[in-house]
Structure formats: structure tokens, C-alpha cells
Design a protein around this motif. Sequence first.
Motif, PDB file in Angstrom:
ATOM      1  N   GLY B 244      90.689  63.536 -36.976  1.00 24.99           N
ATOM      2  CA  GLY B 244      92.103  63.870 -37.093  1.00 24.99           C
ATOM      3  C   GLY B 244      92.403  64.592 -38.396  1.00 24.99           C
ATOM      4  O   GLY B 244      93.151  65.570 -38.422  1.00 24.99           O
ATOM      5  N   MET B 245      91.777  64.118 -39.481  1.00 30.87           N
ATOM      6  CA  MET B 245      91.995  64.771 -40.774  1.00 30.87           C
ATOM      7  C   MET B 245      91.450  66.189 -40.768  1.00 30.87           C
ATOM      8  O   MET B 245      92.082  67.106 -41.280  1.00 30.87           O
ATOM      9  N   CYS B 246      90.275  66.342 -40.184  1.00 31.69           N
ATOM     10  CA  CYS B 246      89.660  67.666 -40.165  1.00 31.69           C
ATOM     11  C   CYS B 246      90.493  68.644 -39.352  1.00 31.69           C
ATOM     12  O   CYS B 246      90.593  69.813 -39.686  1.00 31.69           O
ATOM     13  N   LEU B 247      91.104  68.139 -38.284  1.00 28.54           N
ATOM     14  CA  LEU B 247      91.958  69.007 -37.471  1.00 28.54           C
ATOM     15  C   LEU B 247      93.055  69.608 -38.330  1.00 28.54           C
ATOM     16  O   LEU B 247      93.409  70.779 -38.182  1.00 28.54           O
ATOM     17  N   SER B 248      93.628  68.790 -39.226  1.00 29.58           N
ATOM     18  CA  SER B 248      94.696  69.339 -40.049  1.00 29.58           C
ATOM     19  C   SER B 248      94.131  70.115 -41.237  1.00 29.58           C
ATOM     20  O   SER B 248      94.694  71.112 -41.661  1.00 29.58           O
ATOM     21  N   LEU B 249      92.978  69.659 -41.749  1.00 29.73           N
ATOM     22  CA  LEU B 249      92.400  70.333 -42.920  1.00 29.73           C
ATOM     23  C   LEU B 249      91.932  71.750 -42.589  1.00 29.73           C
ATOM     24  O   LEU B 249      92.012  72.641 -43.419  1.00 29.73           O
ATOM     25  N   ARG B 250      91.435  71.942 -41.371  1.00 28.33           N
ATOM     26  CA  ARG B 250      90.877  73.265 -41.076  1.00 28.33           C
ATOM     27  C   ARG B 250      91.963  74.337 -41.023  1.00 28.33           C
ATOM     28  O   ARG B 250      91.681  75.518 -41.065  1.00 28.33           O
ATOM     29  N   GLU B 251      93.219  73.912 -40.904  1.00 25.15           N
ATOM     30  CA  GLU B 251      94.307  74.886 -40.920  1.00 25.15           C
ATOM     31  C   GLU B 251      94.797  75.166 -42.333  1.00 25.15           C
ATOM     32  O   GLU B 251      95.630  76.044 -42.538  1.00 25.15           O
ATOM     33  N   ARG B 252      94.303  74.380 -43.294  1.00 22.20           N
ATOM     34  CA  ARG B 252      94.759  74.571 -44.664  1.00 22.20           C
ATOM     35  C   ARG B 252      94.262  75.901 -45.190  1.00 22.20           C
ATOM     36  O   ARG B 252      93.188  76.364 -44.834  1.00 22.20           O
ATOM     37  N   GLU B 253      95.058  76.479 -46.094  1.00 21.64           N
ATOM     38  CA  GLU B 253      94.734  77.838 -46.504  1.00 21.64           C
ATOM     39  C   GLU B 253      93.461  77.932 -47.320  1.00 21.64           C
ATOM     40  O   GLU B 253      92.787  78.947 -47.296  1.00 21.64           O
ATOM     41  N   PHE B 254      93.112  76.869 -48.049  1.00 24.19           N
ATOM     42  CA  PHE B 254      91.877  76.994 -48.826  1.00 24.19           C
ATOM     43  C   PHE B 254      90.649  77.020 -47.928  1.00 24.19           C
ATOM     44  O   PHE B 254      89.627  77.596 -48.294  1.00 24.19           O
ATOM     45  N   VAL B 255      90.787  76.436 -46.734  1.00 18.98           N
ATOM     46  CA  VAL B 255      89.683  76.522 -45.779  1.00 18.98           C
ATOM     47  C   VAL B 255      89.597  77.935 -45.218  1.00 18.98           C
ATOM     48  O   VAL B 255      88.517  78.524 -45.116  1.00 18.98           O
ATOM     49  N   LEU B 256      90.774  78.490 -44.897  1.00 29.62           N
ATOM     50  CA  LEU B 256      90.796  79.871 -44.409  1.00 29.62           C
ATOM     51  C   LEU B 256      90.278  80.821 -45.477  1.00 29.62           C
ATOM     52  O   LEU B 256      89.544  81.774 -45.195  1.00 29.62           O
ATOM     53  N   ALA B 257      90.669  80.537 -46.725  1.00 30.00           N
ATOM     54  CA  ALA B 257      90.210  81.382 -47.830  1.00 30.00           C
ATOM     55  C   ALA B 257      88.697  81.326 -47.947  1.00 30.00           C
ATOM     56  O   ALA B 257      88.039  82.358 -48.112  1.00 30.00           O
ATOM     57  N   ALA B 258      88.148  80.117 -47.827  1.00 26.48           N
ATOM     58  CA  ALA B 258      86.689  79.965 -47.907  1.00 26.48           C
ATOM     59  C   ALA B 258      86.022  80.745 -46.787  1.00 26.48           C
ATOM     60  O   ALA B 258      84.988  81.379 -46.972  1.00 26.48           O
ATOM     61  N   LYS B 259      86.656  80.720 -45.619  1.00 25.65           N
ATOM     62  CA  LYS B 259      86.101  81.441 -44.485  1.00 25.65           C
ATOM     63  C   LYS B 259      86.152  82.945 -44.723  1.00 25.65           C
ATOM     64  O   LYS B 259      85.201  83.666 -44.419  1.00 25.65           O
ATOM     65  N   SER B 260      87.266  83.402 -45.299  1.00 28.53           N
ATOM     66  CA  SER B 260      87.366  84.847 -45.486  1.00 28.53           C
ATOM     67  C   SER B 260      86.473  85.340 -46.613  1.00 28.53           C
ATOM     68  O   SER B 260      86.102  86.504 -46.644  1.00 28.53           O
ATOM     69  N   ILE B 261      86.092  84.449 -47.522  1.00 29.24           N
ATOM     70  CA  ILE B 261      85.117  84.828 -48.543  1.00 29.24           C
ATOM     71  C   ILE B 261      83.745  85.009 -47.911  1.00 29.24           C
ATOM     72  O   ILE B 261      82.919  85.765 -48.395  1.00 29.24           O
ATOM     73  N   GLY B 262      83.521  84.325 -46.804  1.00 29.74           N
ATOM     74  CA  GLY B 262      82.268  84.506 -46.092  1.00 29.74           C
ATOM     75  C   GLY B 262      81.403  83.267 -46.040  1.00 29.74           C
ATOM     76  O   GLY B 262      80.223  83.346 -45.724  1.00 29.74           O
ATOM     77  N   LEU B 263      81.974  82.092 -46.352  1.00 26.09           N
ATOM     78  CA  LEU B 263      81.208  80.856 -46.264  1.00 26.09           C
ATOM     79  C   LEU B 263      80.908  80.525 -44.804  1.00 26.09           C
ATOM     80  O   LEU B 263      81.725  80.783 -43.928  1.00 26.09           O
ATOM     81  N   SER B 264      79.735  79.934 -44.578  1.00 26.63           N
ATOM     82  CA  SER B 264      79.397  79.541 -43.216  1.00 26.63           C
ATOM     83  C   SER B 264      80.183  78.284 -42.839  1.00 26.63           C
ATOM     84  O   SER B 264      80.677  77.569 -43.699  1.00 26.63           O
ATOM     85  N   ASP B 265      80.270  78.041 -41.532  1.00 31.22           N
ATOM     86  CA  ASP B 265      80.997  76.870 -41.053  1.00 31.22           C
ATOM     87  C   ASP B 265      80.455  75.596 -41.672  1.00 31.22           C
ATOM     88  O   ASP B 265      81.204  74.718 -42.088  1.00 31.22           O
TER      89      ASP B 265
END
Lengths: 287, 368
Positions: B244-265
Amino acid sequence: MILELKNITKTYPLKSGFGTKTGKVVRAVNNVSLGVEKGESISLVGESGCGKTTLARVIMQLIRPDGGNVLYDGKKVDRTNIATYRKDVQMVFQDPYSSLDPRYTIRRVIDEGMALDKTRFKTQQEREMRIQKMLGAVQLKQDMLGRYPHEFSGGERQRIAIARALVLNPTLLILDEAVSSLDVLVQEEILKLLTSLQKDFNLTYVFISHNLKVVKRISRRVAVMYKGKIVELAKTEDIFNNPLHSYTRDLLSAAVDYKSVIRDMEIRIPDGAQLEDKGGGHWVMPE
Amino acid sequence: MTNPATHSLSEFQIAMRTFRKNRLAMLCVMILGALYFSAIFAGFLSPYSFKSERREHSYAPPTRIHFVDESGEFGWPFVYGIKLSFDEYYKRIYQEDRSVKYPVQLFNHGDEYKFLGLVPMNIHLWGVEEGGAVYLLGADNRGRDLLSRILWGGRVSLSIGLIGVAISFSIGLIFGGISGYYGGWIDNVLMRVAEMVMMVPGFYLLLALRAAVPPEFSSVQVYIAIVVILSFIGWAGLARIIRGMCLSLREREFVLAAKSIGLSDFSIIIRHILPHTLSYSIFAVMLSIPGYILGESALSLLGLGIEDPYSSWGLLLADAMSIVKIRFYPWILIPAFFIFLTIISFNVIGDALRDALDPMMKAEGQRS
């Protein structure tokens, strides 16, 4: 043309109270096409929920569109070239309070992207130099590097977020409501910073905002979005001086006085309508 | 923060400062520290080995340690010998045999044991010389020193909680993390599996799984089996919460930012998502360790856990299931006190951690 969006569509399924799909969908972004020239700054404006952020995330490849393609330098972006694409296109997020991982020091926040690119930034020293340079570029002090995000103000955080985006030396920067959560004076500072960074680093901006004053300051072209579609696309002065679509007019008058807008009547966009060229790079959706 | 210019504290460090200010919780930390210390050095601290028995001292009451001898002089502590007699109902009566005195010895040589499970040793911190007997907390039915058995039993009872929690939390974090981050059908499959585990009443699942363990297993193997069984039951609840926490955390912008930097899942889950469930996990761990200790105790109490001559707190309590024994030999209830102390301590620490970490969790948007 550095970035080209071709018929981007993104829908979300509507769910009923029990979490089952109802078959209906919300078209967050509906058949949007847009070209971005190298070195320009283009703004996407529109009310909340019009699909601006969804479009930004589609450009960033954070969400997969249901239809359409994103072309970068004329090449379709897909799994094979996503890694290089990510180095060239970066994003600054809306909320500076949630876009920095609260457990990371500023140094780690900025360093993280470089640590992935071993070919470009080989040594620790090289990376440290780059961090220092970026910190200078966004006008932050050196002693901030060891600190945590919760110790900074909104404006400072947004500068950190910009430094993080710039550290990989991107060509295109997407700014999703990057100044909306800041107060007016800090907004002004960040806008100045962005303008000077654009010159220094030769950046292309896609600027997303609902604030027309900010848009007027920073962009050369403006695309007005309404209900997942671009309804008007023109040079900034044309949008402000000669708005052709009724939604654009509403938006402009609302910026002056929100009471002046009478929105009982919904503005309709005919099905299958395409932007029409009105000359001089001014495109309008027929009503 | 005292001096922000020289020191920078992460939110976690700030939370730990708040925690340290909680006196009761710090007391419990010390209690647990003492318990774990005594379990680790059980062999050295206890006067006897867990299996050295003297049948003639069955249910001998706690031995009194005397500081004052017959002449009224205050001196080095000693114990008297134990004299056994029977009353008219053939009930055993233990009396002090004042004719023999055994002074308490420090670092005396006694039963063989392995120091830290490695080095063979026979030096005990304290004890009395051969012939005498000292049972500080009484003896059990086979005349084994209860204190020694409690200390040795603590090894099983206290470690089972930690190992069990380590296993089940690893499973829970991985399951929950993957499930929450990817969502969709992966989430569906993993969560249905978790629900299937949760669906079966825990205690019956415990018994059923225990029944599946081959009877020829050695004591160590049984111990490992119990740990695995307990953690197999425990992971599902945590996995659901982490998911449940991860569901909400993955929408957080720092996760999106990490993804756009190019970090793997994988890196995003490990570096940016799971650390944010840590504040919850830490106190969830603290609050769930008692469950494992009680689980082991329940199994041993029913005779399905650790087996004689090995010792665990639950096993020691199994002896106290008869009301007659409690009436005549009340000291056999002492292991319950240790269980109680451990569980209370874990709960208090867990609650204090929750209080200390709460602002952090609010900041992370996990609670509102």
C-alpha cells in the motif's frame, strides 16, 4: 525540430466503486501533436485537469501513451534508445517538497544521475567538479551540499531540482509547473535564473503552467490546452493580443478578473477537428 | 537542531533523538539489552549447564544465599547443603543442612559448555563447589537449575524473534515492494498469494506446518523449522502494508525524478521506495517480534516446539500447566515473567519508535 509529438493519446479507465472497470475512459490527452524547435521555449497552458502534466509525463516517458509517438531528433523514442533520451531530456517537477528524496543529502540528489553515467563522468573528482559547477549555476552555496532537503525553502529546493536536471547536460528541459508553488518574488528569481540558464547551457524549454503572467515572461510560443487537446497554438504575443479560440479568451480574461468569465456554457470541441492554420504560425481549433 | 551550520541531521536522526528522550523506552532498551546479553553469554553467566540434572533435587525450592554465619558474623556469601526428607504423604521436603557450608565461588570450574558456541570452556561466573548445589530460582522436576535453564532458554526464545522477523520482513518487503511498484497483474497475483496465507487461521497453520516437519529432525533442525514456519505465517500482513505504501510512493515526484534520471526499476525500489517504508517497518518489526516469541512459546508449551533436554521459555512453562505444581512449586512460573518482560519491552519500544517516527511518516505522506 528537436522534439515532435505525433497524435499522442492517453486514456485512463474509469472504475466503479468496486474497482471494476466500467468500460468508460477519461481522455487525459486526446490526439495531441506538437513540434518543439531547438533552443526555443514553448509553454503549455490550461486549467487544472486539462492534461498538461499527463502530456509532460508522456514526453518524459514516465507513462506510456495509448496512441501516438514521441520523436526526438527525428527518431522514435522506444526501449532501445530510452537511455540516451533520458540523458538529453530532463524534467523539473511541480512540487519542490516532494521532488527531492527527503533521505538524500543535496550532494547525493545531484550526484545520483551522474553516478549512472560512468562513461561521461569517470572519477569522483570529475563528478564533484560538476556538482560544484551546477551549484554555482543555480546560485546556491557550497556548504549546502551536506544538508537535507527539509532544511531548505521552496525556492532553494526548486534550484536544487533544477541543478539535478541540468547535471546530465540535457538539451531539453521540461518544467512542469516549476514555479507555481513558489511565492511571487521567488518565482521572479527562478524565472530570471531559467532565462540565464537557457542562454548559458543552450537549453530548450517546455514550460507547463496555468499562470499566464509567468508564461508571458518566459516563452516564445504558447499552446493552450483544453480537455486533453491543444485548442490554440501561436506566438506568445499573438495569444495575448489576438486570441482566436473562445477558451483562450476565457483564460485571458480570467487572469485579469475571474468574475468576468461566465462558464455556464461548455466549450465544445468537434470530434475529429484538427488545428487550422490562420497564418503566421497561428493555429486554432475550429469550434 | 543545535547548530545547523556544522551539523546536518536527516529526519531519521532527528526522530532517533526524540526516541532517546523517552525514558521508559530507554529503560526497556536496557532491559532487552540485559536479556540478550545474558542469553548470548548464558553458558558463562549460569552456574550449571541446561542439562545437568540431579534427580535427588527434583523441585528443590530457591536456595537461600547467606551472608551471615551461625556466629553472627557478616562475611562472604555461602549456601548450606540441601537435606531431603519426606512427610507422611511422601511429599518431598527440602531443608537446609546446616552442617555443611559451601561458599559461593567466582569463576569456578563446573559443567562444560561452549563459549559463544565455539570455544569449549568450563569456567562459570559463579557457583558452588562440587557436592553443594545452588538453585537461585529453584529447580525443575529433574533437579535442573531453573536459572540456568532460563538463561539457556533465552537463547532460543529471544533469537527466534529476531531471526523470524528478519526472514519474514525480507519476504514482506520484497513482495510488498514489487507488488506496489509494478501494480497491475503482478500486484494482483502477489496479493492473492498473501491473502491465501492470511486467510488460514494462524495457529492452525502453525500446527499443520509443524506436523509436516519429519519426526527424526534433530533439535537444531526443529528450531530452524520453527523459525521458518513462524516467518512463513508472518510475512503476509507486512507485505500488504508495504504494498500500500509503495502504491502511493511510486507516484511521488522524487520517484518520478529518479526514473527520469535513468535509474532502473530495481534501483528505484531499493534506493527510493523501500527506505521510505523503513520508518513504518522499524516499529512494525518491534511490535511483531513478541508474536514470534509467543508463537514459539505456544508451540513448546504444547510439546511441539523445542524438546527436552534443550530449553526454551515456552518449554519451561509447559511444566507449569498443572495447577497442583503451581500450588507447590510456584517458582516454575518464573519463565513467564521473562516472556512478559521481553514482550512488554518490545511493545514499549515499538510504541516509542512510532511516536518518534510519526512526524517523519507524516512528512512522507504515509499517515495523515
